[in-house]
Design a protein around this motif. Structure first.
Motif, PDB file in Angstrom:
ATOM      1  N   ASP A  53     -16.736 -57.500  36.645  1.00 34.33           N
ATOM      2  CA  ASP A  53     -17.131 -57.743  35.264  1.00 34.33           C
ATOM      3  C   ASP A  53     -18.606 -58.140  35.189  1.00 34.33           C
ATOM      4  O   ASP A  53     -19.310 -57.782  34.237  1.00 34.33           O
ATOM      5  CB  ASP A  53     -16.269 -58.834  34.638  1.00 34.33           C
ATOM      6  CG  ASP A  53     -14.847 -58.370  34.343  1.00 34.33           C
ATOM      7  OD1 ASP A  53     -14.619 -57.145  34.273  1.00 34.33           O
ATOM      8  OD2 ASP A  53     -13.961 -59.231  34.195  1.00 34.33           O
ATOM      9  N   ARG A  56     -20.609 -54.850  35.688  1.00 31.07           N
ATOM     10  CA  ARG A  56     -20.576 -54.019  34.482  1.00 31.07           C
ATOM     11  C   ARG A  56     -21.425 -54.624  33.369  1.00 31.07           C
ATOM     12  O   ARG A  56     -22.067 -53.902  32.596  1.00 31.07           O
ATOM     13  CB  ARG A  56     -19.128 -53.825  34.035  1.00 31.07           C
ATOM     14  CG  ARG A  56     -18.339 -52.859  34.915  1.00 31.07           C
ATOM     15  CD  ARG A  56     -16.980 -52.553  34.337  1.00 31.07           C
ATOM     16  NE  ARG A  56     -16.025 -53.645  34.546  1.00 31.07           N
ATOM     17  CZ  ARG A  56     -15.189 -53.702  35.580  1.00 31.07           C
ATOM     18  NH1 ARG A  56     -15.187 -52.743  36.500  1.00 31.07           N
ATOM     19  NH2 ARG A  56     -14.342 -54.710  35.696  1.00 31.07           N
ATOM     20  N   ALA A  57     -21.441 -55.956  33.291  1.00 34.18           N
ATOM     21  CA  ALA A  57     -22.251 -56.621  32.269  1.00 34.18           C
ATOM     22  C   ALA A  57     -23.739 -56.395  32.522  1.00 34.18           C
ATOM     23  O   ALA A  57     -24.508 -56.127  31.585  1.00 34.18           O
ATOM     24  CB  ALA A  57     -21.938 -58.116  32.244  1.00 34.18           C
ATOM     25  N   ARG A  70     -24.576 -52.894  31.477  1.00 30.62           N
ATOM     26  CA  ARG A  70     -24.571 -52.797  30.014  1.00 30.62           C
ATOM     27  C   ARG A  70     -25.854 -53.365  29.430  1.00 30.62           C
ATOM     28  O   ARG A  70     -26.496 -52.755  28.560  1.00 30.62           O
ATOM     29  CB  ARG A  70     -23.376 -53.555  29.444  1.00 30.62           C
ATOM     30  CG  ARG A  70     -23.337 -53.608  27.921  1.00 30.62           C
ATOM     31  CD  ARG A  70     -23.004 -52.271  27.316  1.00 30.62           C
ATOM     32  NE  ARG A  70     -21.594 -51.967  27.533  1.00 30.62           N
ATOM     33  CZ  ARG A  70     -21.056 -50.774  27.276  1.00 30.62           C
ATOM     34  NH1 ARG A  70     -21.812 -49.789  26.807  1.00 30.62           N
ATOM     35  NH2 ARG A  70     -19.776 -50.562  27.486  1.00 30.62           N
ATOM     36  N   ASP A  81     -29.079 -51.308  27.009  1.00 27.91           N
ATOM     37  CA  ASP A  81     -28.912 -51.489  25.564  1.00 27.91           C
ATOM     38  C   ASP A  81     -30.042 -52.369  25.036  1.00 27.91           C
ATOM     39  O   ASP A  81     -30.194 -53.511  25.465  1.00 27.91           O
ATOM     40  CB  ASP A  81     -27.556 -52.136  25.274  1.00 27.91           C
ATOM     41  CG  ASP A  81     -27.158 -52.040  23.810  1.00 27.91           C
ATOM     42  OD1 ASP A  81     -27.999 -52.365  22.950  1.00 27.91           O
ATOM     43  OD2 ASP A  81     -26.004 -51.666  23.521  1.00 27.91           O
ATOM     44  N   ALA A 138     -29.915 -56.129  24.060  1.00 25.66           N
ATOM     45  CA  ALA A 138     -29.729 -57.178  25.068  1.00 25.66           C
ATOM     46  C   ALA A 138     -30.956 -58.052  25.280  1.00 25.66           C
ATOM     47  O   ALA A 138     -30.836 -59.231  25.621  1.00 25.66           O
ATOM     48  CB  ALA A 138     -29.344 -56.535  26.407  1.00 25.66           C
ATOM     49  N   THR A 152     -18.677 -59.743  23.986  1.00 28.26           N
ATOM     50  CA  THR A 152     -17.609 -58.858  23.540  1.00 28.26           C
ATOM     51  C   THR A 152     -17.828 -58.406  22.097  1.00 28.26           C
ATOM     52  O   THR A 152     -17.636 -57.229  21.761  1.00 28.26           O
ATOM     53  CB  THR A 152     -16.252 -59.556  23.678  1.00 28.26           C
ATOM     54  OG1 THR A 152     -16.016 -59.847  25.064  1.00 28.26           O
ATOM     55  CG2 THR A 152     -15.114 -58.671  23.172  1.00 28.26           C
ATOM     56  N   PHE A 159     -21.096 -55.875  22.332  1.00 27.25           N
ATOM     57  CA  PHE A 159     -21.021 -54.646  23.126  1.00 27.25           C
ATOM     58  C   PHE A 159     -19.607 -54.076  23.239  1.00 27.25           C
ATOM     59  O   PHE A 159     -19.438 -52.924  23.659  1.00 27.25           O
ATOM     60  CB  PHE A 159     -21.583 -54.898  24.526  1.00 27.25           C
ATOM     61  CG  PHE A 159     -22.981 -55.444  24.536  1.00 27.25           C
ATOM     62  CD1 PHE A 159     -24.058 -54.654  24.150  1.00 27.25           C
ATOM     63  CD2 PHE A 159     -23.225 -56.761  24.906  1.00 27.25           C
ATOM     64  CE1 PHE A 159     -25.349 -55.164  24.155  1.00 27.25           C
ATOM     65  CE2 PHE A 159     -24.514 -57.279  24.909  1.00 27.25           C
ATOM     66  CZ  PHE A 159     -25.580 -56.477  24.523  1.00 27.25           C
ATOM     67  N   ASP A 176     -17.262 -54.964  25.331  1.00 33.46           N
ATOM     68  CA  ASP A 176     -16.669 -55.117  26.660  1.00 33.46           C
ATOM     69  C   ASP A 176     -15.811 -56.381  26.720  1.00 33.46           C
ATOM     70  O   ASP A 176     -16.199 -57.437  26.216  1.00 33.46           O
ATOM     71  CB  ASP A 176     -17.760 -55.207  27.719  1.00 33.46           C
ATOM     72  CG  ASP A 176     -18.624 -53.961  27.755  1.00 33.46           C
ATOM     73  OD1 ASP A 176     -18.926 -53.408  26.679  1.00 33.46           O
ATOM     74  OD2 ASP A 176     -19.021 -53.549  28.856  1.00 33.46           O
TER      75      ASP A 176
END
Length: 312
Positions: A198, A201-202, A205, A209, A212, A286, A289, A291
């Motif tokens: 996690d 993946r964060a 991400r 983007d 962010a 969450t 994004f 996720d």
């Protein structure tokens, strides 16, 4: 094609590299020891404390993911300042976005769940080092010299997390071997744990983007569970009954174990994380994004699978 440069080949950096490579992205991993070439991943040997060498090695980078960390707490004061200064210089030189892997040390002792708006009030030495890193990076971001963001997670666990993780070898090995487990801190205090995939993946991400940049983000993490609950859930997933769980006194960890493992002495500064509830919220990530965190049973199951393969 985006040029991704990852600093550090530990459990988080390696997972980031694997995910990006599986997507067909251009990936370079920089570390002090380098490594053999892998499918879709180029390894480069470089000392991240050397600003000139790091700037040369990161040439062409669109996004830099800082997943590096000094080997032990006792090395932070000597290694982080030159290393992070070199990382900032490299990102600035190339106009690259910089995604930093952070933690919750910046907040210090707290009595409420931590959010991205919790004040950076850590009185501890390691927390102060992390706060300075954040402030230095954000000053450059505010000046328009680079794009910066940081992903903060609670205590990491998952495939690749070894002796330095609370839910690493000291827990997973004895549970798999059907033995009792010894941990430190309050066995039943609710605690947020963050799953390594996690985190990876964060980071990815955030690096892709534009929403962010310029603020911190808490990595999506499953609802808090106590150490005892996590250990018993792992045993349940293995088809076993309850495991004997005991507590190691802090004085043994710091004074006895610390005499042979200097990094353990640094745990004294962070014992507040384990002596009571330690909760982190990740709603912002969450909500922005989309996720979500991996559920605890799945995360523990994948962690146990990794450990069983390793022990075999």
């Amino acid at each position: 094609m985006t040029d991704h440069v990852i600093l550090g080949k530990g459990q988080i950096g390696s997972t980031v590299a694997s995910i990006l490579a599986s997507r067909g992205e251009r990936v370079r991993v920089l570390s002090r020891s380098g490594g053999p070439e892998q499918a879709g991943i180029e390894h480069v040997k470089v000392d991240a404390r050397d600003a000139a060498a790091l700037t040369a090695a990161t040439k062409g980078a669109d996004v830099i993911y800082n997943c590096a960390n000094p080997a032990g707490y006792h090395q932070w004061a000597d290694e982080w300042p030159p290393m992070f200064a070199a990382i900032l210089a490299a990102a600035k030189a190339h106009g690259a976005g910089l995604v930093n892997t952070g933690n919750l040390y910046v907040y210090g002792p707290v009595t409420a769940p931590m959010t991205e708006r919790t004040p950076l009030n850590s009185p501890g030495h390691k927390g102060q080092i992390r706060i300075k890193m954040w402030n230095d990076a954000m000053a450059l971001h505010a000046a328009g010299d680079l794009r910066f963001t940081e992903a903060r997670g609670s205590d990491y666990f998952g495939p690749g997390a070894l002796a330095d993780a609370m839910l690493g070898e000291r827990v997973m090995r004895p549970v798999i071997e059907g033995k009792g487990v010894t941990v430190f801190g309050d066995l039943d205090a609710p605690h947020t744990f963050t799953y390594i995939p996690d985190v990876a993946r964060a980071l990815i991400r955030l690096g892709g983007d534009d929403r962010a940049w310029g603020r911190p983000w808490h990595v999506p993490s499953a609802p808090a569970r106590s150490q005892r609950e996590m250990i018993q859930e792992a045993a349940r997933l293995l088809g076993r009954g309850p495991v004997r769980v005991s507590r190691l006194p802090w004085w043994v960890l710091i004074n006895v174990v610390g005499a042979f493992a200097p990094a353990m002495k640094g745990m004294a500064e962070t014992r507040h994380q384990w002596d009571g509830p330690y909760l982190m919220e990740s709603h912002d990530f969450t909500d922005t994004f989309g996720d979500k965190a991996t559920d605890t049973a799945t995360a523990l199951g994948e962690t146990l699978d990794w450990w069983r393969a390793r022990l075999a």
